[in-house]
Write a protein that holds these residues in place. Structure first.
Motif, PDB file in Angstrom:
ATOM      1  N   PRO A 162       0.827  -1.209   0.000  1.00  0.00           N
ATOM      2  CA  PRO A 162       0.000   0.000   0.000  1.00  0.00           C
ATOM      3  C   PRO A 162       0.864   1.262   0.000  1.00  0.00           C
ATOM      4  N   SER A 163       0.230   2.382  -0.312  1.00  0.00           N
ATOM      5  CA  SER A 163       0.930   3.664  -0.249  1.00  0.00           C
ATOM      6  C   SER A 163       1.314   4.011   1.184  1.00  0.00           C
ATOM      7  N   LEU A 164       0.465   3.601   2.130  1.00  0.00           N
ATOM      8  CA  LEU A 164       0.733   3.896   3.538  1.00  0.00           C
ATOM      9  C   LEU A 164       0.170   2.782   4.409  1.00  0.00           C
ATOM     10  N   ILE A 165       1.019   2.240   5.288  1.00  0.00           N
ATOM     11  CA  ILE A 165       0.589   1.289   6.304  1.00  0.00           C
ATOM     12  C   ILE A 165       0.784   1.956   7.657  1.00  0.00           C
ATOM     13  N   ALA A 166      -0.283   2.039   8.428  1.00  0.00           N
ATOM     14  CA  ALA A 166      -0.208   2.613   9.766  1.00  0.00           C
ATOM     15  C   ALA A 166      -0.699   1.593  10.778  1.00  0.00           C
ATOM     16  N   MET A 167      -0.308   1.782  12.036  1.00  0.00           N
ATOM     17  CA  MET A 167      -0.686   0.828  13.063  1.00  0.00           C
ATOM     18  C   MET A 167      -0.886   1.527  14.401  1.00  0.00           C
ATOM     19  N   ASP A 168      -1.561   0.803  15.285  1.00  0.00           N
ATOM     20  CA  ASP A 168      -1.723   1.202  16.679  1.00  0.00           C
ATOM     21  C   ASP A 168      -1.184   0.066  17.537  1.00  0.00           C
ATOM     22  N   THR A 169      -0.893   0.351  18.790  1.00  0.00           N
ATOM     23  CA  THR A 169      -0.500  -0.698  19.723  1.00  0.00           C
ATOM     24  C   THR A 169      -0.875  -0.256  21.120  1.00  0.00           C
ATOM     25  N   MET A 170      -0.537  -1.065  22.122  1.00  0.00           N
ATOM     26  CA  MET A 170      -0.883  -0.727  23.501  1.00  0.00           C
ATOM     27  C   MET A 170       0.134  -1.322  24.450  1.00  0.00           C
ATOM     28  N   ASN A 171       0.026  -0.936  25.736  1.00  0.00           N
ATOM     29  CA  ASN A 171       0.982  -1.358  26.751  1.00  0.00           C
ATOM     30  C   ASN A 171       1.105  -2.881  26.839  1.00  0.00           C
ATOM     31  N   PHE A 172      -0.013  -3.596  26.700  1.00  0.00           N
ATOM     32  CA  PHE A 172      -0.010  -5.052  26.815  1.00  0.00           C
ATOM     33  C   PHE A 172       0.937  -5.680  25.797  1.00  0.00           C
ATOM     34  N   TRP A 173       0.900  -5.202  24.555  1.00  0.00           N
ATOM     35  CA  TRP A 173       1.768  -5.752  23.516  1.00  0.00           C
ATOM     36  C   TRP A 173       3.199  -5.245  23.679  1.00  0.00           C
ATOM     37  N   ILE A 174       3.361  -4.015  24.155  1.00  0.00           N
ATOM     38  CA  ILE A 174       4.701  -3.457  24.354  1.00  0.00           C
ATOM     39  C   ILE A 174       5.485  -4.304  25.347  1.00  0.00           C
ATOM     40  N   HIS A 175       4.801  -4.782  26.383  1.00  0.00           N
ATOM     41  CA  HIS A 175       5.480  -5.582  27.409  1.00  0.00           C
ATOM     42  C   HIS A 175       5.480  -7.070  27.083  1.00  0.00           C
ATOM     43  N   GLY A 176       4.409  -7.576  26.483  1.00  0.00           N
ATOM     44  CA  GLY A 176       4.266  -9.011  26.326  1.00  0.00           C
ATOM     45  C   GLY A 176       4.675  -9.567  24.980  1.00  0.00           C
ATOM     46  N   GLN A 177       4.724  -8.710  23.935  1.00  0.00           N
ATOM     47  CA  GLN A 177       5.045  -9.190  22.582  1.00  0.00           C
ATOM     48  C   GLN A 177       6.068  -8.265  21.920  1.00  0.00           C
ATOM     49  N   LYS A 178       7.072  -7.899  22.683  1.00  0.00           N
ATOM     50  CA  LYS A 178       8.032  -6.897  22.203  1.00  0.00           C
ATOM     51  C   LYS A 178       8.742  -7.329  20.926  1.00  0.00           C
TER      52      LYS A 178
ATOM     53  N   LEU B 234      12.908   3.209  15.118  1.00  0.00           N
ATOM     54  CA  LEU B 234      12.489   1.810  15.103  1.00  0.00           C
ATOM     55  C   LEU B 234      11.869   1.404  13.768  1.00  0.00           C
ATOM     56  N   GLY B 235      11.548   2.400  12.920  1.00  0.00           N
ATOM     57  CA  GLY B 235      10.986   2.073  11.609  1.00  0.00           C
ATOM     58  C   GLY B 235       9.989   3.064  11.057  1.00  0.00           C
ATOM     59  N   PRO B 236       8.936   3.423  11.807  1.00  0.00           N
ATOM     60  CA  PRO B 236       7.904   4.309  11.252  1.00  0.00           C
ATOM     61  C   PRO B 236       8.450   5.712  10.979  1.00  0.00           C
ATOM     62  N   ARG B 237       8.256   6.183   9.760  1.00  0.00           N
ATOM     63  CA  ARG B 237       8.725   7.539   9.459  1.00  0.00           C
ATOM     64  C   ARG B 237       7.728   8.599   9.889  1.00  0.00           C
ATOM     65  N   ILE B 238       6.501   8.181  10.169  1.00  0.00           N
ATOM     66  CA  ILE B 238       5.455   9.079  10.653  1.00  0.00           C
ATOM     67  C   ILE B 238       5.050   8.601  12.036  1.00  0.00           C
ATOM     68  N   VAL B 239       5.100   9.492  13.014  1.00  0.00           N
ATOM     69  CA  VAL B 239       4.713   9.152  14.382  1.00  0.00           C
ATOM     70  C   VAL B 239       3.683  10.164  14.854  1.00  0.00           C
TER      71      VAL B 239
ATOM     72  N   ARG C 101       8.319  -5.219  17.432  1.00  0.00           N
ATOM     73  CA  ARG C 101       9.429  -4.546  16.737  1.00  0.00           C
ATOM     74  C   ARG C 101       9.516  -4.985  15.277  1.00  0.00           C
ATOM     75  N   LYS C 102       9.158  -6.229  14.986  1.00  0.00           N
ATOM     76  CA  LYS C 102       9.121  -6.676  13.593  1.00  0.00           C
ATOM     77  C   LYS C 102       8.075  -5.890  12.796  1.00  0.00           C
ATOM     78  N   VAL C 103       6.911  -5.678  13.396  1.00  0.00           N
ATOM     79  CA  VAL C 103       5.869  -4.902  12.710  1.00  0.00           C
ATOM     80  C   VAL C 103       6.322  -3.472  12.497  1.00  0.00           C
ATOM     81  N   LEU C 104       6.926  -2.884  13.514  1.00  0.00           N
ATOM     82  CA  LEU C 104       7.357  -1.489  13.417  1.00  0.00           C
ATOM     83  C   LEU C 104       8.333  -1.271  12.262  1.00  0.00           C
ATOM     84  N   ARG C 105       9.132  -2.287  11.969  1.00  0.00           N
ATOM     85  CA  ARG C 105      10.082  -2.157  10.866  1.00  0.00           C
ATOM     86  C   ARG C 105       9.394  -2.205   9.501  1.00  0.00           C
TER      87      ARG C 105
END
Length: 317
Positions: A140-156, A195-200, A160-164
C-alpha cells in the motif's frame, strides 16, 4: 468506487460508566470507531469478527455510512465484551472486565478486494496478527498501526518486527514512553522513528496530538468542549479521521499530514460528545467543515511583524 482504506481491528460490545451517564452493550471496538470516522472521507473496508449476539442494526448502520463489510466474519459464540469506568479525570479509566469470546482466536483474512487498497490501518491487536495481515497485502501507499501497553510488554519481539514494516505509528503518550523508555515526548517520538515508522503521531487525550515526520513537529490541540460524555474510542476516531483524510487526498506531504492530524482531532472531538458511536453516526459534512474552521481559528494568529517588544531586564551590579 473501490476500497481506498482497510482497517483490521476489534469489534465489541461495551459497558461504559462515566460521571455523565452509562451505556450497556453499546457498539465499540477499534475497527468500529475507526470505520465510522474514516467513512466521512474515504471508502473503508472493515475486517473483524463478531458473534451471534452482535446486533443486526449495527451492520445496517455501517452500510449506510458506506463501510464495506465483506471482511466482517460471523462466528458462533459471543462478541468481544469490555467494561470500563471513568472518573472525573476522563484521561484515566478502570477496566471492569474483558471477555475476548470469538475474538480470542481471531485470525484476520482479507478479502481479495481489500488486498490492493492503497491505505491500511492495523488496529490494536496482537502484533503476530498484524504481521499475518501484512503477508496478505500488495504494497500500500501507507501502512499505519496502533498498539498498547499489553503488547509493548508481552510481545516486544513481534511488535518490533511490525514497526520495521510500517510507515506510521499512532499511539498515546504513556505508550510512547513505555515503548522507548523515555519520559520526554519529543525524545520518544524521535526514538520511535528510529524503530521504523517515518510518521509518528502521539495522542494526548484532552491535550491534543503531536505529529512527527522527517525531523519536523506539528501540534494540534484538542478542541475545547463544554460537554464530554464518553472518551471511549476517541483515539480510534482520531486514527479514522487521520487515515481517512490521507486516503481522500492521496498525498503524503508534510502539509497533508498536518491537515490529517487536524482531521483526526476533529473527528475525535465529535466522538466524545455521546456514548458509543452515536455522535459519529449523526454527523454531516457541514458540521465537520465548521469544526475544522473553528480549529483553524483556534490555532491561528497574525504575524507579530516586530510588534513584540521585550523589556530589558534590570541589571544589578
Amino acid at each position: 468506487m473501490g476500497i481506498e482504506l482497510v482497517v483490521v481491528g476489534s469489534i465489541g460490545l461495551d459497558d461504559v460508566e462515566t460521571p455523565f451517564g452509562s451505556a450497556k452493550a453499546s457498539l465499540g471496538g477499534s475497527a468500529i470507531y475507526f470505520s465510522m470516522a474514516a467513512s466521512y472521507f474515504a471508502r473503508v473496508g472493515m475486517v473483524g469478527v463478531v458473534g451471534d449476539d452482535f446486533p443486526e442494526t449495527a451492520p445496517a448502520m455501517l452500510l449506510r455510512r458506506g463501510v464495506d463489510l465483506e471482511g466482517l466474519e460471523r462466528r458462533a459464540g459471543n462478541t468481544f465484551r469490555w467494561g470500563g469506568r471513568y472518573g472525573f479525570d476522563l484521561n484515566e479509566r478502570e477496566t471492569l472486565f474483558t471477555e475476548l469470546n470469538v475474538f480470542s482466536d481471531f485470525r484476520p483474512e482479507l478479502p481479495s478486494a481489500y488486498r490492493g487498497a492503497p491505505f491500511l490501518f492495523l488496529g490494536n491487536i496482537d502484533p503476530a496478527l498484524q504481521l499475518h495481515v501484512l503477508t496478505q497485502v500488495e504494497r500500500p501507499s501507507l501502512i499505519a498501526m496502533d498498539t498498547m501497553n499489553f503488547w509493548i510488554h508481552g510481545q516486544k519481539g513481534d511488535l518490533r518486527k511490525v514497526l520495521r514494516k510500517v510507515d506510521a505509528l499512532l499511539l498515546n503518550d504513556s505508550e510512547a514512553r513505555e515503548l522507548t523508555n523515555r519520559t520526554n515526548i519529543v525524545s520518544a517520538a524521535r526514538a520511535i522513528a528510529e524503530l521504523g515508522p517515518r510518521i509518528v503521531v502521539i495522542k494526548r487525550g484532552e491535550y491534543g496530538a503531536m505529529l512527527f515526520f522527517e525531523g519536523e513537529f506539528f501540534y494540534a490541540p484538542a478542541f475545547p468542549l463544554e460537554d464530554v460524555r464518553d472518551p471511549t474510542g476517541a483515539g480510534d476516531s482520531f486514527a479514522g479521521g487521520f487515515m481517512g483524510y490521507l486516503a481522500q487526498c492521496g498525498e503524503l506531504t508534510w502539509d497533508a499530514l498536518c491537515r490529517a492530524t487536524v482531521a483526526g482531532s476533529t473527528l475525535a472531538s465529535f466522538s466524545v460528545e455521546a456514548f458509543s458511536v452515536e455522535r459519529l453516526r449523526s454527523l454531516d459534512t457541514m458540521a465537520i467543515q465548521r469544526r475544522v474552521l473553528a480549529f483553524q481559528k483556534l490555532t491561528h494568529f497574525t504575524s507579530m511583524d516586530g510588534s513584540l517588544r521585550v523589556a530589558p531586564g534590570v541589571v544589578h551590579p
